[in-house]
Design a protein around this motif. Structure first.
Motif, short mmCIF file in Angstrom:
data_model
loop_
_atom_site.label_atom_id
_atom_site.label_comp_id
_atom_site.label_asym_id
_atom_site.label_seq_id
_atom_site.Cartn_x
_atom_site.Cartn_y
_atom_site.Cartn_z
N GLU A 46 35.90 30.30 37.01
CA GLU A 46 35.87 31.65 36.45
C GLU A 46 34.45 32.02 36.03
N VAL A 47 33.75 31.10 35.38
CA VAL A 47 32.36 31.35 34.96
C VAL A 47 31.48 31.62 36.18
N ILE A 133 28.93 45.94 33.49
CA ILE A 133 28.09 44.75 33.33
C ILE A 133 28.19 44.22 31.90
N GLU A 134 28.12 45.13 30.93
CA GLU A 134 28.22 44.72 29.52
C GLU A 134 29.57 44.07 29.24
N GLN A 135 30.64 44.66 29.78
CA GLN A 135 31.98 44.08 29.60
C GLN A 135 32.05 42.70 30.24
N THR A 136 31.49 42.59 31.45
CA THR A 136 31.52 41.31 32.18
C THR A 136 30.69 40.26 31.46
N LEU A 140 31.96 36.81 30.18
CA LEU A 140 31.29 35.58 30.61
C LEU A 140 30.92 34.70 29.42
N GLU A 141 30.36 35.30 28.39
CA GLU A 141 29.99 34.53 27.19
C GLU A 141 31.21 33.89 26.54
N GLU A 142 32.30 34.66 26.49
CA GLU A 142 33.54 34.14 25.89
C GLU A 142 34.09 32.97 26.70
N ARG A 143 34.05 33.11 28.04
CA ARG A 143 34.53 32.05 28.93
C ARG A 143 33.63 30.82 28.86
N LYS A 144 32.32 31.03 28.71
CA LYS A 144 31.38 29.91 28.60
C LYS A 144 31.65 29.10 27.34
N LYS A 145 31.88 29.81 26.24
CA LYS A 145 32.19 29.14 24.97
C LYS A 145 33.48 28.34 25.08
N HIS A 146 34.48 28.96 25.71
CA HIS A 146 35.78 28.30 25.89
C HIS A 146 35.61 27.06 26.77
N LEU A 147 34.78 27.19 27.82
CA LEU A 147 34.52 26.07 28.73
C LEU A 147 33.86 24.92 27.98
N GLU A 148 32.86 25.23 27.17
CA GLU A 148 32.17 24.19 26.41
C GLU A 148 33.13 23.47 25.46
N HIS A 149 34.03 24.25 24.85
CA HIS A 149 35.02 23.67 23.94
C HIS A 149 35.94 22.71 24.70
N LYS A 150 36.43 23.16 25.86
CA LYS A 150 37.35 22.34 26.65
C LYS A 150 36.64 21.11 27.21
#
Length: 259
Positions: A46-47, A133-136, A140-150
């Motif tokens: 997804e990222v 772009i701003e929404q994406t 992206l930032e939210e998904r990156k944080k979630h990825l790092e957590h997982k």
């Protein structure tokens, strides 16, 4: 060491049950990880997808900005042409020439009007894309944080279990080598077709482990005799007596503790 074909049925049952205990422990470790590896993989995909989408939108904006430049150049050219026609109109010899030049000026005015309309549309497209772009970027930032957590969760579990899992996989392979190939194949076939991967189970309270179907007393005696390999007629699992199971469980628990 005795040849595989020279070992007793009891030896075969013990070896099979040991293999089951080791493989079940590997299953437990993998169950602890659960869906985490797949979740991490999905989040990584997804990222990557969101990053590529941002790159494409940036490229789209660049194309649109180049289109705007082209339209602005066209407007400048049209204005220059109109100025030229205006000068020519001062030197015309008749109305026909004057009207012809007037039509050319009108055409250039329409060209300018159309170009300005396109520029306005292009700018609106750019604004829409910038908003997207701003929404994406936020997504992206939210998904990156979630990825790092997982990833952190997964790495923590791997750090705790990876060494043990590797040792157990090696032990499982060693145990397989000391068991007849036909029995290993049967074990794997049963294991693939039953719940929880339990192919070898002890008799508990007169029934096979995990089953509610009662085993006849005569069959229970045969299982306890350890003279032949007996399978549960309902589940197809290979059956061992409770005493043998307890002995092997204690032995393998010591192995797991060392792992």
């Amino acid at each position: 060491m005795a040849k595989k074909n020279d070992v007793t049925v009891e030896d075969k049952l013990r070896a099979l049950y040991d293999l089951q205990l080791v493989d079940s422990r590997i299953d437990e470790i993998r169950n602890v990880r659960g869906e985490l590896p797949l979740e991490v993989e999905d989040l990584e995909d997804e990222v990557t997808g969101l990053s590529k989408r941002l790159e494409k939108m940036d490229a789209d904006i660049e194309v649109i900005e180049n289109d705007i430049k082209s339209k602005k150049n066209l407007i400048d050219e049209s204005k220059s042409t109109m100025k030229k026609y205006a000068e020519q109109q001062k030197n015309v010899r008749n109305n026909r020439e004057f009207n012809a030049l007037s039509k050319e000026v009108e055409f250039q005015e329409l060209e300018i009007e159309l170009a300005e309309k396109h520029i306005k549309e292009y700018r609106a497209q750019i604004e829409q894309k910038k908003e997207l772009i701003e929404q994406t970027k936020g997504r992206l930032e939210e998904r990156k944080k979630h990825l790092e957590h997982k990833k952190g969760e997964l790495n923590e579990i791997l750090a705790e279990t990876e060494k043990e899992e590797e040792a157990l996989i090696k032990k499982s392979a060693e145990l397989e080598k000391d068991i007849e190939e036909r029995l290993v194949k049967a074990y794997k076939r049963i294991r693939a077709n039953v719940k929880n991967g339990l192919a070898i189970v002890p008799v508990e309270r007169g029934a096979s482990g995990g089953s509610y179907f009662t085993i006849p007393p005569q069959v229970i005696m045969e299982i306890a005799g350890r003279k032949k390999i007996i399978t549960d007629e309902h589940s197809g699992r290979i059956l061992v007596d409770q005493e043998l199971a307890q002995e092997e469980q204690e032995k393998m628990q010591n192995l797991f503790a060392k792992s």
